[in-house]
Design a protein around this motif. Structure first.
Motif, mmCIF file in Angstrom:
data_model
loop_
_atom_site.group_PDB
_atom_site.id
_atom_site.type_symbol
_atom_site.label_atom_id
_atom_site.label_comp_id
_atom_site.label_asym_id
_atom_site.label_seq_id
_atom_site.Cartn_x
_atom_site.Cartn_y
_atom_site.Cartn_z
ATOM 1 N N THR A 120 0.670 -0.947 -0.151
ATOM 2 C CA THR A 120 0.145 -0.099 -0.122
ATOM 3 C C THR A 120 0.862 1.169 -0.093
ATOM 4 O OG1 THR A 120 -1.694 1.075 1.243
ATOM 5 C CG2 THR A 120 -0.091 -0.143 2.638
ATOM 6 N N TYR A 121 0.149 2.436 -0.489
ATOM 7 C CA TYR A 121 1.175 3.429 -0.567
ATOM 8 C C TYR A 121 0.769 4.491 0.812
ATOM 9 C CZ TYR A 121 2.434 1.868 -4.975
ATOM 10 O OH TYR A 121 3.095 1.092 -5.779
ATOM 11 N N GLY A 122 -0.147 3.683 1.595
ATOM 12 C CA GLY A 122 -0.582 4.619 2.762
ATOM 13 C C GLY A 122 0.353 4.321 4.173
ATOM 14 N N PHE A 123 -0.078 4.824 5.079
ATOM 15 C CA PHE A 123 0.508 4.515 6.595
ATOM 16 C C PHE A 123 -0.024 3.611 7.319
ATOM 17 C CE2 PHE A 123 2.529 8.712 4.832
ATOM 18 C CZ PHE A 123 3.896 8.201 4.899
ATOM 19 N N ARG A 124 -1.264 3.271 7.014
ATOM 20 C CA ARG A 124 -2.039 2.171 8.128
ATOM 21 C C ARG A 124 -2.287 1.082 7.237
ATOM 22 N NH1 ARG A 124 -7.736 2.831 7.114
ATOM 23 N NH2 ARG A 124 -8.084 4.679 6.090
ATOM 24 N N SER A 125 -2.804 0.221 7.818
ATOM 25 C CA SER A 125 -2.995 -1.032 7.041
ATOM 26 C C SER A 125 -4.254 -0.834 6.090
ATOM 27 C CB SER A 125 -3.896 -2.232 8.108
ATOM 28 O OG SER A 125 -4.293 -3.372 7.495
ATOM 29 N N PRO A 126 -4.215 -1.578 4.988
ATOM 30 C CA PRO A 126 -5.187 -1.311 3.872
ATOM 31 C C PRO A 126 -6.372 -1.970 4.315
ATOM 32 C CG PRO A 126 -3.337 -2.578 2.962
ATOM 33 C CD PRO A 126 -2.949 -2.219 4.454
ATOM 34 N N VAL A 127 -6.256 -2.946 5.164
ATOM 35 C CA VAL A 127 -7.430 -3.918 5.306
ATOM 36 C C VAL A 127 -7.971 -3.618 6.691
ATOM 37 C CG1 VAL A 127 -8.222 -6.214 6.013
ATOM 38 C CG2 VAL A 127 -6.360 -5.752 3.841
ATOM 39 N N ASP A 128 -9.292 -3.188 6.729
ATOM 40 C CA ASP A 128 -10.126 -2.904 7.887
ATOM 41 C C ASP A 128 -10.323 -3.891 9.075
ATOM 42 O OD1 ASP A 128 -11.788 -1.826 9.921
ATOM 43 O OD2 ASP A 128 -13.235 -0.957 8.341
ATOM 44 N N ALA A 129 -9.588 -4.018 10.119
ATOM 45 C CA ALA A 129 -9.562 -4.994 11.287
ATOM 46 C C ALA A 129 -11.034 -4.986 11.715
ATOM 47 C CB ALA A 129 -8.624 -4.664 12.216
ATOM 48 N N GLU A 130 -11.894 -4.267 11.527
ATOM 49 C CA GLU A 130 -13.032 -4.408 12.049
ATOM 50 C C GLU A 130 -13.901 -5.267 11.276
ATOM 51 O OE1 GLU A 130 -15.245 -1.068 13.412
ATOM 52 O OE2 GLU A 130 -13.367 -0.339 14.633
ATOM 53 N N GLU A 131 -13.879 -4.980 9.768
ATOM 54 C CA GLU A 131 -14.437 -5.733 8.808
ATOM 55 C C GLU A 131 -13.889 -7.307 8.489
ATOM 56 O OE1 GLU A 131 -16.947 -4.794 6.960
ATOM 57 O OE2 GLU A 131 -17.208 -3.015 7.893
ATOM 58 N N MET A 132 -12.615 -7.502 8.977
ATOM 59 C CA MET A 132 -12.120 -8.870 8.751
ATOM 60 C C MET A 132 -11.411 -8.882 10.112
ATOM 61 S SD MET A 132 -10.756 -8.858 4.888
ATOM 62 C CE MET A 132 -11.206 -7.302 3.825
ATOM 63 N N PRO A 133 -12.009 -9.435 10.946
ATOM 64 C CA PRO A 133 -11.390 -9.579 12.495
ATOM 65 C C PRO A 133 -10.488 -10.751 12.620
ATOM 66 C CG PRO A 133 -13.744 -10.043 12.615
ATOM 67 C CD PRO A 133 -13.401 -9.417 11.386
ATOM 68 N N GLU A 134 -10.690 -11.735 11.530
ATOM 69 C CA GLU A 134 -10.267 -13.067 11.294
ATOM 70 C C GLU A 134 -8.829 -13.152 11.020
ATOM 71 O OE1 GLU A 134 -13.016 -12.425 9.946
ATOM 72 O OE2 GLU A 134 -14.413 -13.319 11.204
ATOM 73 N N LEU A 135 -8.329 -11.689 10.502
ATOM 74 C CA LEU A 135 -6.814 -11.678 9.930
ATOM 75 C C LEU A 135 -6.127 -11.279 11.020
ATOM 76 C CD1 LEU A 135 -7.544 -9.805 6.602
ATOM 77 C CD2 LEU A 135 -6.848 -12.258 6.903
ATOM 78 N N GLN A 136 -4.819 -11.829 10.920
ATOM 79 C CA GLN A 136 -3.787 -11.189 11.813
ATOM 80 C C GLN A 136 -2.788 -10.183 10.870
ATOM 81 O OE1 GLN A 136 -1.027 -14.268 13.086
ATOM 82 N NE2 GLN A 136 0.464 -12.777 14.333
ATOM 83 N N ALA A 137 -2.869 -9.064 11.207
ATOM 84 C CA ALA A 137 -2.037 -8.174 10.252
ATOM 85 C C ALA A 137 -0.589 -7.792 10.912
ATOM 86 C CB ALA A 137 -2.851 -6.789 10.142
#
Length: 183
Positions: A120-137
């Motif tokens: 990603t070109y941003g500074f935070r995770s591009p995947v929303d942890a609230e939408e996909m809580p099953e992911l470990q980022a």
């Protein structure tokens, strides 16, 4: 970035799958890092970019299609398994339901313990942890040699899933016995 992808690849799991290859600079970096071209599958939606990739990256399997419809692409291209997924998709602007479906299909292609490496070109995770809580980022780092610099994230499924994911292609939150399922 290429080293991160290759380090995350599960030995014997199959080729590397790249979603949203664009003109192929990351794909080329994978080849330069030692990944054989015949062990890379790229998915790109734009027909002209697919032609460019085929010309520039001899031996790489190029699939034209929408990476958000990974289940359809998997069937059409008869992909059985991949060792790791690399995503250049702009997840911040993709609807969370579509992103979840894409990631679900990607994880279904990998052996247990598989990773999706997302840049990603941003500074935070591009995947929303609230939408996909099953992911470990996990933030892997920043590639400063790229212009603009890119952030590299690794995603794995957590243990909190019921059978990994639902058959419907939607994320399944684990619930306590007797509790109502998550919406």
């Amino acid at each position: 970035m290429a080293q991160t992808v290759l380090a995350a690849a599960i030995p014997g799991g199959g080729p590397v799958l790249e979603l949203g290859a664009g003109t192929g600079p990351v794909t080329k970096a994978l080849i330069d890092a030692g990944c054989p071209p015949d062990q890379i599958i790229v998915v790109e939606q734009d027909r002209d970019l697919c032609r460019t990739l085929e010309r520039r990256l001899t031996g790489v399997r190029v699939l034209q299609g929408n990476a958000l419809a990974m289940g359809d692409i998997r069937q059409r291209a008869q992909i059985r398994s991949v060792s790791v997924v690399l995503s250049g998709l702009p997840m911040r602007i993709i609807a969370p339901v579509a992103a979840a479906r894409c990631y679900t299909a990607a994880f279904a292609l990998m052996p247990p313990g598989g990773s999706i490496i997302q840049y990603t070109y941003g500074f935070r995770s591009p995947v929303d942890a609230e939408e996909m809580p099953e992911l470990q980022a996990t933030f892997v780092g920043r590639e400063l040699r790229n212009v603009p610099p890119m952030g590299i994230w690794s995603y794995r499924l957590t243990r909190g899933l019921v059978n990994g994911h639902a058959r419907s292609g939607e994320w399944t939150r684990r619930t306590a016995p007797g509790a109502a399922p998550a919406p």
